[in-house]
Write an enzyme that holds these catalytic residues in place. Sequence first.
Site, PDB file in Angstrom:
ATOM      1  CG  ASP A 188      21.194  -1.468 -40.811  1.00  0.00           C
ATOM      2  OD1 ASP A 188      21.583  -2.272 -39.940  1.00  0.00           O
ATOM      3  OD2 ASP A 188      20.638  -0.392 -40.534  1.00  0.00           O
ATOM      4  CD  GLU A 202      16.322   0.606 -39.323  1.00  0.00           C
ATOM      5  OE1 GLU A 202      16.165   0.555 -38.083  1.00  0.00           O
ATOM      6  OE2 GLU A 202      17.291   1.149 -39.871  1.00  0.00           O
ATOM      7  CE1 TYR A 236      18.509   6.575 -38.181  1.00  0.00           C
ATOM      8  CE2 TYR A 236      17.152   4.701 -38.810  1.00  0.00           C
ATOM      9  CZ  TYR A 236      18.092   5.272 -37.988  1.00  0.00           C
ATOM     10  OH  TYR A 236      18.628   4.536 -36.965  1.00  0.00           O
ATOM     11  CG  ASP A 278      21.599  -6.325 -38.546  1.00  0.00           C
ATOM     12  OD1 ASP A 278      20.489  -5.799 -38.384  1.00  0.00           O
ATOM     13  OD2 ASP A 278      22.667  -5.698 -38.535  1.00  0.00           O
ATOM     14  CG  ASP A 309      21.312   3.091 -40.736  1.00  0.00           C
ATOM     15  OD1 ASP A 309      22.007   4.069 -40.434  1.00  0.00           O
ATOM     16  OD2 ASP A 309      20.368   2.687 -40.038  1.00  0.00           O
TER      17      ASP A 309
END
Length: 280
Positions: free
Chosen positions: A26, A28, A153, A87, A157
């Site tokens: 994943d 960010e 957090y 992504d 993911d």
Amino acid sequence: MKTITTTEDLAAFCANAKTQPYVTIDTEFLRERTYYSKLCLVQMALPGKNGDAVLVDPLADGISLEPLYDLFRHEATVKVFHAARQDLEIFFVEGNVFPKPMFDTQVAAMVCGFGEQVGYETLVKKIAREGLDKSSRFTDWSRRPLSEAQRTYALADVTHLRVIYEYLSAELARSGRQKWVEEEIRLLVDPETYINRPEDVWEKVKTRTTSGRFLAVVRELARFREDYAQTRDVPRSRVFKDDALLELASTRPTSSEELGRSRLLMREGRKADIADGILA
């Protein structure tokens, strides 16, 4: 939880990942102030409840993501994402690479009857039987150091994604619907999905007018805006928004003075450059 900040450590993790059947991934990122997404963090986890799970800091001095891109090219390891489109766009723009083979749990969940565009949190609850703390969802991922809450957090993911992937891949094998997922994924790894050609973006501008002359002006304004935004890496809305574009197409100013009367042009844009481009 480990944060990788060097190319050497990233290469070691990716070498290990190449020995595994899959790796969950994943990212960010930030996109509020740029045209292209700014990659701020990459999360990865290997199979098993206690399998290695790491954060990769692409903003660390001197780090290269080439070991990750090499893993993307390693076809013996499936790269697992949830709702992968953004992504994949980042990796296509930054590294000119797509992960192959890849698996998108949002697409698979749709095929398995969980509904269209089902969220990750829903799958975590229904499949992994866990809850998620979403309090860090809208934080600034470009700021360093990351807080413990942000790190926790971000890692969640990819850690829960392992259970979700194994469940959905088994369901697809049982139902014989793998081909449905593969068709959708072919679109996700097609470069055409992510290329915004300035001459074509006018088709996304919503207008009720069918006048050929009006639409020709819309096309040229949209082309200029897209080219300006891409070249300077600013959001197209900071050049001017669609309502300003439609106003300009309607009024068709012929001088800088007339152009300056538009109440809808964004102040963030460089007015002289914009004026030169529009009036050219």
